[in-house]
Design a protein around this motif. Structure first.
Motif, PDB file in Angstrom:
ATOM      1  N   ASN A  54       0.817  -1.313  -0.030  1.00 36.56           N
ATOM      2  CA  ASN A  54       0.079   0.066   0.071  1.00 36.56           C
ATOM      3  C   ASN A  54       0.907   1.233  -0.074  1.00 36.56           C
ATOM      4  N   ALA A  55       2.168   1.301   0.540  1.00 37.26           N
ATOM      5  CA  ALA A  55       2.794   2.233   0.630  1.00 37.26           C
ATOM      6  C   ALA A  55       3.738   2.657  -0.808  1.00 37.26           C
ATOM      7  N   ILE A  56       3.994   1.644  -1.189  1.00 37.20           N
ATOM      8  CA  ILE A  56       4.551   1.503  -2.567  1.00 37.20           C
ATOM      9  C   ILE A  56       3.663   2.226  -3.565  1.00 37.20           C
ATOM     10  N   ALA A  57       2.419   1.558  -3.581  1.00 30.63           N
ATOM     11  CA  ALA A  57       1.019   1.994  -4.350  1.00 30.63           C
ATOM     12  C   ALA A  57       0.842   3.701  -4.143  1.00 30.63           C
ATOM     13  N   ARG A  58       0.934   3.803  -2.995  1.00 34.43           N
ATOM     14  CA  ARG A  58       0.403   5.648  -2.733  1.00 34.43           C
ATOM     15  C   ARG A  58       1.594   6.348  -3.342  1.00 34.43           C
ATOM     16  N   GLU A  59       2.822   5.996  -3.293  1.00 34.63           N
ATOM     17  CA  GLU A  59       4.015   6.773  -3.718  1.00 34.63           C
ATOM     18  C   GLU A  59       3.850   6.770  -5.025  1.00 34.63           C
ATOM     19  N   MET A  60       3.379   5.925  -5.764  1.00 34.26           N
ATOM     20  CA  MET A  60       3.279   5.849  -7.412  1.00 34.26           C
ATOM     21  C   MET A  60       1.789   6.323  -7.613  1.00 34.26           C
ATOM     22  N   ASN A  61       0.861   6.786  -6.741  1.00 34.33           N
ATOM     23  CA  ASN A  61      -0.427   7.528  -7.094  1.00 34.33           C
ATOM     24  C   ASN A  61      -1.194   6.332  -7.727  1.00 34.33           C
ATOM     25  N   GLN A  62      -1.078   5.023  -7.285  1.00 36.57           N
ATOM     26  CA  GLN A  62      -1.724   4.007  -7.604  1.00 36.57           C
ATOM     27  C   GLN A  62      -2.572   3.223  -6.648  1.00 36.57           C
ATOM     28  N   LYS A  63      -3.333   2.257  -6.835  1.00 37.75           N
ATOM     29  CA  LYS A  63      -3.751   1.253  -5.760  1.00 37.75           C
ATOM     30  C   LYS A  63      -3.310   0.073  -5.613  1.00 37.75           C
ATOM     31  N   ALA A  64      -2.949  -0.599  -4.610  1.00 44.06           N
ATOM     32  CA  ALA A  64      -2.425  -2.162  -4.639  1.00 44.06           C
ATOM     33  C   ALA A  64      -3.793  -3.120  -4.571  1.00 44.06           C
ATOM     34  N   VAL A  65      -3.540  -4.082  -5.145  1.00 47.41           N
ATOM     35  CA  VAL A  65      -4.273  -5.082  -5.024  1.00 47.41           C
ATOM     36  C   VAL A  65      -3.615  -6.389  -5.207  1.00 47.41           C
ATOM     37  N   PHE A  66      -4.127  -7.441  -4.403  1.00 45.82           N
ATOM     38  CA  PHE A  66      -3.302  -8.465  -3.776  1.00 45.82           C
ATOM     39  C   PHE A  66      -3.750  -9.890  -4.649  1.00 45.82           C
ATOM     40  N   LEU A 226      12.381   4.302  -6.972  1.00 42.78           N
ATOM     41  CA  LEU A 226      12.306   5.716  -6.242  1.00 42.78           C
ATOM     42  C   LEU A 226      11.182   5.630  -5.115  1.00 42.78           C
ATOM     43  N   ALA A 227       9.907   4.873  -5.379  1.00 38.71           N
ATOM     44  CA  ALA A 227       9.012   4.604  -4.325  1.00 38.71           C
ATOM     45  C   ALA A 227       9.465   3.795  -3.096  1.00 38.71           C
ATOM     46  N   VAL A 228       9.980   2.650  -3.460  1.00 41.44           N
ATOM     47  CA  VAL A 228      10.922   1.781  -2.429  1.00 41.44           C
ATOM     48  C   VAL A 228      11.884   2.766  -1.725  1.00 41.44           C
ATOM     49  N   SER A 229      12.759   3.461  -2.272  1.00 41.81           N
ATOM     50  CA  SER A 229      13.884   4.290  -1.532  1.00 41.81           C
ATOM     51  C   SER A 229      12.934   5.331  -0.757  1.00 41.81           C
ATOM     52  N   ALA A 230      12.022   5.829  -1.153  1.00 46.24           N
ATOM     53  CA  ALA A 230      11.274   6.743  -0.365  1.00 46.24           C
ATOM     54  C   ALA A 230      10.715   6.336   1.062  1.00 46.24           C
ATOM     55  N   ILE A 231      10.023   5.024   0.950  1.00 46.71           N
ATOM     56  CA  ILE A 231       9.520   4.668   2.045  1.00 46.71           C
ATOM     57  C   ILE A 231      10.676   3.936   2.832  1.00 46.71           C
ATOM     58  N   VAL A 232      11.677   3.516   2.511  1.00 45.42           N
ATOM     59  CA  VAL A 232      12.892   3.235   3.332  1.00 45.42           C
ATOM     60  C   VAL A 232      13.416   4.237   3.999  1.00 45.42           C
ATOM     61  N   LYS A 233      13.645   5.456   3.146  1.00 46.52           N
ATOM     62  CA  LYS A 233      14.293   6.803   3.979  1.00 46.52           C
ATOM     63  C   LYS A 233      13.574   7.175   5.004  1.00 46.52           C
ATOM     64  N   ARG A 234      12.001   7.066   5.233  1.00 46.80           N
ATOM     65  CA  ARG A 234      11.151   7.517   6.005  1.00 46.80           C
ATOM     66  C   ARG A 234      11.139   6.493   7.202  1.00 46.80           C
ATOM     67  N   GLY A 235      11.823   5.494   6.952  1.00 48.99           N
ATOM     68  CA  GLY A 235      11.882   4.357   8.179  1.00 48.99           C
ATOM     69  C   GLY A 235      10.816   3.669   8.191  1.00 48.99           C
ATOM     70  N   LEU A 236       9.816   3.590   7.214  1.00 46.89           N
ATOM     71  CA  LEU A 236       8.251   2.903   7.537  1.00 46.89           C
ATOM     72  C   LEU A 236       8.299   1.642   7.782  1.00 46.89           C
ATOM     73  N   PRO A 237       9.248   0.544   6.927  1.00 48.60           N
ATOM     74  CA  PRO A 237       9.248  -0.887   7.288  1.00 48.60           C
ATOM     75  C   PRO A 237       9.328  -1.085   8.990  1.00 48.60           C
ATOM     76  N   TRP A 238      10.461  -0.360   9.398  1.00 48.27           N
ATOM     77  CA  TRP A 238      10.671  -0.437  10.960  1.00 48.27           C
ATOM     78  C   TRP A 238       9.653   0.083  11.849  1.00 48.27           C
ATOM     79  N   GLN A 239       8.996   0.940  11.083  1.00 45.24           N
ATOM     80  CA  GLN A 239       7.907   1.589  12.170  1.00 45.24           C
ATOM     81  C   GLN A 239       6.571   0.581  12.230  1.00 45.24           C
ATOM     82  N   TRP A 240       6.364   0.028  10.992  1.00 49.59           N
ATOM     83  CA  TRP A 240       5.204  -0.885  11.035  1.00 49.59           C
ATOM     84  C   TRP A 240       5.468  -1.955  11.878  1.00 49.59           C
TER      85      TRP A 240
END
Length: 245
Positions: A54-66, A226-240
């Motif tokens: 969901n974080a990757i999809a948001r960074e790319m202005n898209q929606k995640a489906v599974f 770029l999307a993955v780098s952005a969420i890693v830079k914000r420390g999101l995986p560890w926050q989750w």
């Protein structure tokens, strides 16, 4: 008429918004356990796989489906283009070879441990496991342990998923099991299982987790990176992970 032009304009805008918000299809291994994935009634509701996608999809202005697939069908789902991406995977785990996919920057690192039941003899090194059964999850590879299994020094006793492996250990059917540190810490805290284990553990390996992009996907590798780098830079995986504990 003006009304028809207005409706035509609305339809055009609606089509544009659909194109802009095209879905990104993530394939997730099923069965999976928390903190990686919480699956209920065939739907993914929570976990690292859910948060990452969901974080990757948001960074790319898209929606995640599974899509949920057994571990052995995960790669074919990517190779065929049925899914775009899978995350929380290591380059050494893929059967088709590293070159079959585009790999993003690493999301985070993890460790594989051998842990023992509370009443089991504490292990300090892999050699202490000689002649013993070690629990694992069906379809998963455990570098270091698998070599001992191949040489007949250790017996591998697999269960369908991690929860069932824990149950085997708690019920005394096995005394040792292989588990990654992130999942084990989650189960010790959230599952209240700390008293079921002794304090000794042996490090099997350390590894990084990435997202793998299908070569048939229309997603541009550079945009995903770029999307993955952005969420890693914000420390999101560890926050989750902290929240899930």
């Amino acid at each position: 008429s003006i009304e028809m032009k207005f409706h035509g304009h609305l339809l055009f805008l609606s089509l544009l918004s659909q194109i802009a918000a095209a879905d990104i299809t993530f394939v997730v291994t099923h069965p999976s356990a928390m903190p990686v994935a919480k699956i209920q009634d065939g739907q993914l509701h929570d976990g690292l796989a859910f948060d990452t996608a969901n974080a990757i999809a948001r960074e790319m202005n898209q929606k995640a489906v599974f899509l949920l697939r057994p571990r052995k069908r995960l790669e074919n789902t990517l190779i065929s283009g049925e899914a775009d991406i899978t995350c929380n995977i290591n380059k050494n785990w893929v059967q088709k070879g590293e070159a079959a996919y585009h790999w993003t920057p690493a999301l985070f690192s993890n460790k594989t441990l051998i842990v023992g039941a509370r009443n089991a003899a504490p292990i300090r090194q892999l050699e202490d496991l000689q002649g013993k059964s070690v629990g694992g999850v069906l379809g998963f590879s455990y570098p270091g342990l698998d070599e001992l299994v191949k040489n007949g020094k250790v017996i591998r006793d697999d269960a369908l998923d991690l929860d069932k492996t824990y149950l085997k250990l708690i019920n005394g059917r096995i005394s040792y099991m292989a588990v990654n540190k992130i999942e084990h810490e989650y189960h010790l805290k959230a599952g209240g299982r700390r008293h079921d284990f002794n304090d000794a553990s042996v490090l099997l390996d350390e590894f990084e987790l990435f997202c793998a992009l299908s070569k048939k996907s229309s997603i541009k590798p550079a945009e995903l990176d770029l999307a993955v780098s952005a969420i890693v830079k914000r420390g999101l995986p560890w926050q989750w992970l902290e929240k899930k504990h």
